[in-house]
Write a protein that holds these residues in place. Structure first.
Motif: not given
Length: 481
Positions: A264, A268, A298, A302-303, A306, A347, A351
């Motif tokens: 995981t 990112p 971004g 990523l949300s 995640a 994450f 970012l």
């Protein structure tokens, strides 16, 4: 309203990211199979040896990282026409010399640690693999600059295939622990060869020792290097302290969980590595609208990744570990559940850490990593000897969330770029719905549950318009822009 040129660039990044992620998914699946073979072959204790040896070398790798992937992208992004070759040649020379010295020293230092002979020889053997990983940092920077990061995924996939084949050969001949370490070297050679051949076609490789360029490299590197050194404390000190205060079987359980989590954490880094040149360009041009737009895109992306990983992973961690690593490592499932909570912090860190590099504020944020490192190290020294793997896992959560939150606060304070939380909320609701659907079906095979969860989440996020339909159309047909 973004210009057509900007949209085309963003679309290229999207296609590049998807292509890279496809390669990453293939490499990850192969890597998971390899981990499963290794855990079953080595068992808890010897996998603990493997985790300790690799963890020691990862510490060295982090210390000499210097943020060279970021620096390479930054230097190439701001290079004038015709300067790229000169910069790359100097970066390669810098990387090879620093990595060679570091791993020679590491091979000597390991003999002063209270580890058994197998671990020490394992460190000696795998040092060359990590030397190659360090060299690959520069090659990765070339691919990211030219939006050909798909080749990074190809190189990693080839590395995983080579490792899988090597591990199978070791198992069939029952050659033992040290042969597994040799397998890592074989895989590293394959990966570097693939990346170097392709990178040479983009930009001829070579070596140079230009004082002005080296001075520029040092100037850009040292703030990142210090930050990474502090990062080291809360990213890898847990395994080192575990290996010195607890049994190798515990280290093996923790290492198996961490290897799954590595799947995981790469996502990112890949994505933000591709967005970094766009962020840096927008900031340099004082294009605040574009800068905020890229940050929020971004954050949205990523949300969307995640949240389902967090919800689904916590629900299915134990059966996943049983499937991948075998019954001997079922206890690692509880560790994975805790480490997944650190996911959001990680994450955020990716970012906003990359954003800080884009705005060239690395020096001014060293304090964030220093504070996080000191507090986390204190926690490690208190809780790991007492609580073992659970203490290590919860302190990892603390460190990732604290660092991510502080980086977020700093970027908002300096750039005034506000994050729009609606996509995160939509991802949360879609993930919650996915979990509610899966809960009564937990007796099904874990692979069926993963596929069903992905399907439900995908439908839910589309229904909630978590992904704008305009974006979907552009990803399907890049010529629409």
């Amino acid at each position: 309203m973004l210009s057509c040129r900007i949209l085309m660039t963003v679309t290229r990044v999207a296609h590049n990211t998807i292509a890279h992620l496809i390669g990453k998914i293939i490499a990850t699946l192969i890597g998971i199979v390899t981990i499963g073979l290794m855990t079953r072959y080595l068992g808890q204790e010897q996998f603990g040896w493997y985790t300790t040896a690799i963890g020691f070398l990862q510490i060295v790798g982090i210390l000499i990282d210097f943020g060279l992937v970021l620096v390479t992208g930054q230097m190439l992004g701001s290079a004038r026409e015709g300067e790229e070759r000169r910069i790359i040649h100097n970066l390669l020379a810098f990387r090879i010399i620093t990595a060679f010295v570091a791993y020679v020293v590491a091979g000597a230092i390991i003999w002063f640690f209270p580890y058994n002979l197998e671990i020490k020889l394992g460190v000696q053997t795998a040092s060359f693999a990590f030397f190659l990983i360090a060299v690959n940092q520069i090659l990765t920077g070339i691919f990211q600059k030219h939006l050909q990061a798909v080749w990074v995924g190809v190189g990693e996939a080839m590395q995983r295939v080579a490792l899988l084949i090597s591990v199978i050969v070791v198992m069939r001949g029952d050659h033992g622990f040290l042969a597994i370490m040799i397998a890592t070297v074989t895989a590293g050679i394959v990966q570097t060869a693939v990346l170097a051949v392709r990178a040479h076609r983009i930009l001829p490789l070579g070596f140079a020792f230009d004082r002005a360029v080296w001075r520029d490299i040092f100037t850009k590197c040292w703030p990142i290097a210090i930050s990474i050194a502090f990062n080291l404390i809360y990213l890898r000190a847990d395994i080192l302290i575990l290996s010195l205060t607890r049994t190798q079987s515990e280290v093996g359980l923790y290492g198996a969980a961490y290897r799954i989590m590595d799947v995981t954490t790469a996502i990112p880094i890949i994505f933000m590595g591709l967005l970094l040149p766009l962020l840096a360009a927008a900031w340099k041009e004082k294009n605040d609208e574009q800068f905020r737009h890229i940050i929020n895109r971004g954050f949205t992306a990523l949300s969307l990744v995640a949240m389902p990983l967090l919800f689904g992973g916590i629900l299915l961690a134990t059966p996943i570990m049983r499937l991948i690593a075998g019954d001997e490592f079922v206890a690692s499932g509880a560790i994975v559940q805790i480490l997944l909570i650190a996911l959001m912090g990680g994450f955020l860190g990716a970012l906003f850490g990359h954003t800080i590099v884009a705005i060239n504020h690395q020096r001014k944020t060293i304090w964030i990593y220093m504070v996080t490192a000191i507090l986390t190290l204190i926690g490690y020294l208190i809780f790991i000897p007492r609580d073992g793997v659970l203490g290590a896992a919860w302190m990892t959560v603390f460190s990732e969330v604290l660092a991510g939150a502080l980086l977020w606060w700093y970027v908002r304070h300096i750039t005034q770029a506000r994050v729009i939380f609606a996509p995160l909320l939509k991802a949360f609701l879609a993930s919650l719905l996915m979990t509610l659907v899966l809960l009564p079906l937990r007796e099904l095979h874990v692979l069926i549950l993963i596929a069903l969860g992905a399907f439900v989440y995908g439908l839910a996020i589309l229904a909630l318009r978590g992904v704008p339909w305009e974006t979907v159309k552009r990803l399907v047909n890049r010529h629409d822009v």
